[in-house]
Design a protein around this motif. Structure first.
Motif, PDB file in Angstrom:
ATOM      1  N   LEU A   1       0.976   7.730 -22.993  1.00 14.12           N
ATOM      2  CA  LEU A   1       1.225   7.234 -21.641  1.00 14.12           C
ATOM      3  C   LEU A   1       2.084   5.968 -21.675  1.00 14.12           C
ATOM      4  O   LEU A   1       2.946   5.766 -20.824  1.00 14.12           O
ATOM      5  CB  LEU A   1      -0.103   6.956 -20.927  1.00 14.12           C
ATOM      6  N   ALA A   2       1.841   5.116 -22.679  1.00 10.24           N
ATOM      7  CA  ALA A   2       2.639   3.889 -22.830  1.00 10.24           C
ATOM      8  C   ALA A   2       4.097   4.228 -23.123  1.00 10.24           C
ATOM      9  O   ALA A   2       5.014   3.547 -22.654  1.00 10.24           O
ATOM     10  CB  ALA A   2       2.064   3.021 -23.941  1.00 10.24           C
ATOM     11  N   ASP A   3       4.313   5.313 -23.876  1.00 11.56           N
ATOM     12  CA  ASP A   3       5.681   5.741 -24.154  1.00 11.56           C
ATOM     13  C   ASP A   3       6.389   6.191 -22.873  1.00 11.56           C
ATOM     14  O   ASP A   3       7.587   5.956 -22.695  1.00 11.56           O
ATOM     15  CB  ASP A   3       5.674   6.884 -25.177  1.00 11.56           C
ATOM     16  N   TRP A   4       5.658   6.826 -21.970  1.00 13.19           N
ATOM     17  CA  TRP A   4       6.237   7.218 -20.680  1.00 13.19           C
ATOM     18  C   TRP A   4       6.610   5.982 -19.856  1.00 13.19           C
ATOM     19  O   TRP A   4       7.650   5.937 -19.207  1.00 13.19           O
ATOM     20  CB  TRP A   4       5.246   8.086 -19.904  1.00 13.19           C
ATOM     21  N   VAL A   5       5.750   4.971 -19.890  1.00 17.16           N
ATOM     22  CA  VAL A   5       6.002   3.741 -19.121  1.00 17.16           C
ATOM     23  C   VAL A   5       7.260   3.045 -19.605  1.00 17.16           C
ATOM     24  O   VAL A   5       8.011   2.465 -18.815  1.00 17.16           O
ATOM     25  CB  VAL A   5       4.783   2.793 -19.211  1.00 17.16           C
ATOM     26  N   ARG A   6       7.531   3.123 -20.900  1.00 20.96           N
ATOM     27  CA  ARG A   6       8.701   2.447 -21.457  1.00 20.96           C
ATOM     28  C   ARG A   6      10.023   3.058 -20.962  1.00 20.96           C
ATOM     29  O   ARG A   6      11.079   2.464 -21.139  1.00 20.96           O
ATOM     30  CB  ARG A   6       8.643   2.478 -22.982  1.00 20.96           C
ATOM     31  N   GLN A   7       9.958   4.218 -20.354  1.00 18.34           N
ATOM     32  CA  GLN A   7      11.158   4.822 -19.782  1.00 18.34           C
ATOM     33  C   GLN A   7      11.538   4.184 -18.445  1.00 18.34           C
ATOM     34  O   GLN A   7      12.640   4.389 -17.942  1.00 18.34           O
ATOM     35  CB  GLN A   7      10.944   6.328 -19.580  1.00 18.34           C
ATOM     36  N   LEU A   8      10.618   3.418 -17.864  1.00 15.36           N
ATOM     37  CA  LEU A   8      10.860   2.783 -16.571  1.00 15.36           C
ATOM     38  C   LEU A   8      11.440   1.387 -16.777  1.00 15.36           C
ATOM     39  O   LEU A   8      11.300   0.782 -17.846  1.00 15.36           O
ATOM     40  CB  LEU A   8       9.552   2.715 -15.770  1.00 15.36           C
ATOM     41  N   ASP A   9      12.077   0.878 -15.740  1.00 10.21           N
ATOM     42  CA  ASP A   9      12.737  -0.425 -15.810  1.00 10.21           C
ATOM     43  C   ASP A   9      11.893  -1.466 -15.082  1.00 10.21           C
ATOM     44  O   ASP A   9      11.753  -1.413 -13.850  1.00 10.21           O
ATOM     45  CB  ASP A   9      14.131  -0.340 -15.160  1.00 10.21           C
ATOM     46  N   PRO A  10      11.308  -2.422 -15.810  1.00  7.44           N
ATOM     47  CA  PRO A  10      10.467  -3.438 -15.147  1.00  7.44           C
ATOM     48  C   PRO A  10      11.273  -4.454 -14.337  1.00  7.44           C
ATOM     49  O   PRO A  10      10.710  -5.187 -13.529  1.00  7.44           O
ATOM     50  CB  PRO A  10       9.755  -4.116 -16.323  1.00  7.44           C
ATOM     51  N   LYS A  11      12.590  -4.497 -14.546  1.00  9.96           N
ATOM     52  CA  LYS A  11      13.446  -5.437 -13.805  1.00  9.96           C
ATOM     53  C   LYS A  11      14.680  -4.684 -13.297  1.00  9.96           C
ATOM     54  O   LYS A  11      15.769  -4.806 -13.864  1.00  9.96           O
ATOM     55  CB  LYS A  11      13.858  -6.607 -14.698  1.00  9.96           C
TER      56      LYS A  11
END
Length: 466
Positions: A240-250
């Protein structure tokens, strides 16, 4: 001991910081873009300066340098040594040989650089082409209050109070902004920002929405705690953390800020051709300068001493500026050439072969003071076969026990060691220190941790995969 007044003659030597010398030092410190701006300002202030075509810049600069050797005068009221009439005659000969542009190229488009739009400009452009049921000024207000990362720091209550609208209308306006590209703008927290981007990954697991509630634990590496709360395995948590890393926090950082320059113009270009390094000082952004011919008549006039004196002062100022720019180019070339000799291995093989170097080494080879080298390399970039670097990158320090190894070289070896470790049993900082020692790089565990943090590499616990 007798105390009293008296007169005494004493002969001393000291360096006088003249305006011309101060200007030469200033020009030496300027980068290519800063020098271009400085020259543009001088063109406005000194009417005798003019921009000459590149086809004649070489011969013109050479003659200016020759004539500039005798531009000094003995005092403020003495006659000037430079023969300006002869200078203008040489310029006339040069003008007659100038290349006339091809008429067929009259309508040719010139290349230009366009600045990337700001986040606000990009959002407003989308907003103004949509059919809206809400007044545009509400969304414009929200967009105007986004920070550089795309986040909204205002609450719905403060928006409603400022615009004198209901909370429901403020929320509806915000939803419209959050639906614009890039997804994630207008968020009031990291969780909301990532949640707005979930449509970008339609194949994401169903538990992604619940997983976003545990971002603090994820950042702290508390994988097992998340697994226990979500009742899943640690391996599933890491997926799930790997999926989150595909998103842009900024999401707003990809856009330029107002007035921001998003590109670097290298001051020196180093290319390897047939096994030899060629050094080019990049002054393409700096216009070539010459002396305006229209002022020749003012010099030939007799009886107008004030006019002649003004013109001569401006002529000497212009000649000094041209010579200072040429001196900057020469110094920059010599410094770059000395660096290339010392760092040839790095240019051919990579950062691991970067040798320790300091300002004194280059100053001694070039034959100038260390401060001159410092000024010549300050805020300047060099383009090499290995990429674009600041000049100060080449002045790397070495470790005490191994003078042939630089800090950057150690970091590169550290990255390689971590890249080759087992994800299920990553190296601890102590183990990395021991592995580096085997390679002749004796540094402590604390230094390893420091370098690891500077490289943006997480700790052992965060690197471990279950």
């Amino acid at each position: 001991m007798r105390i009293g007044y008296g007169l005494r003659l004493e002969q001393t030597q000291k360096l006088i910081m003249t305006p011309e010398l101060r200007q030469a030092i200033t020009i030496l410190q300027l980068s290519a873009l800063e020098l271009s701006t400085f020259v543009d300002q001088q063109l406005l202030e000194n009417p005798l300066l003019e921009v000459v075509e590149d086809s004649a810049a070489g011969s013109n600069a050479e003659k200016e340098n020759e004539s500039g050797q005798s531009e000094q005068r003995t005092d403020s009221d003495s006659t000037w040594d430079m023969d300006w009439e002869e200078y203008f005659q040489r310029q006339e000969e040069r003008i007659t040989r100038e290349y006339e542009p091809d008429p067929s190229q009259k309508n040719r488009l010139e290349p230009f650089v366009a600045m990337a739009p700001t986040l606000q400009e990009y959002l407003l452009e989308q907003l103004h082409v949509q059919k809206l049921t809400v007044p545009v000024k509400y969304m414009e207000y929200i967009i105007g209050n986004l920070d550089n990362n795309g986040y909204l720091e205002l609450t719905l209550e403060s928006i409603a109070k400022e615009l004198k609208i209901s909370i429901e209308m403020a929320e509806k306006s915000l939803n419209i902004v959050q639906g614009l590209d890039p997804l994630g703008v207008g968020a009031r927290s990291l969780e909301e920002c990532l949640r707005l981007q979930l449509p970008l990954i339609p194949k994401a697991p169903a538990k992604m929405s619940e997983f976003l509630k545990h971002l603090e634990d994820l950042a702290a590496g508390r994988i097992q705690r998340i697994a226990a709360q979500m009742q899943i395995t640690t391996a599933e948590v890491q997926k799930l953390a790997d999926w989150v890393r595909q998103l842009d926090p900024k999401p707003g950082r990809r856009f330029s800020e107002s007035g921001e320059i998003r590109y670097i113009v290298p001051d020196v270009v180093i290319e390897e051709i047939a096994g030899e390094f060629i050094i080019l000082v990049n002054d393409i952004t700096v216009p070539r300068l010459g002396i305006n011919q229209a002022y020749r008549k003012a010099l030939s006039q007799s009886g107008e001493d004030e006019t002649r004196k003004f013109v001569e002062q401006r002529l000497n100022s212009a000649a000094w500026l041209i010579r200072s720019i040429e001196q900057r180019r020469t110094t920059l070339y010599k410094v770059a050439n000395a660096i290339v000799k010392r760092q040839a291995e790095f240019l051919r093989k990579g950062v691991r072969y970067l040798h320790p170097l300091n300002l004194k080494d280059i100053a001694e080879e070039v034959g100038v003071h260390e401060s001159t080298v410092s000024r010549a390399t300050a805020n300047k970039y060099v383009q090499t076969p290995r990429g674009i670097f600041e000049f100060k990158f080449f002045f790397a320090s070495g470790i005490k026990n191994e003078q042939g190894v630089t800090t950057e070289g150690i970091k590169q070896v550290l990255k390689d060691l971590i890249a080759g470790e087992s994800s299920k049993a990553p190296f601890s900082d102590q183990k990395l220190s021991e592995l580096l020692k085997e390679k002749g790089m004796e540094i402590s565990r604390r230094t390893v941790a420091k370098y690891r943090d500077e490289l943006g590499i997480p700790s052992t616990a965060l690197r471990k995969r279950y």
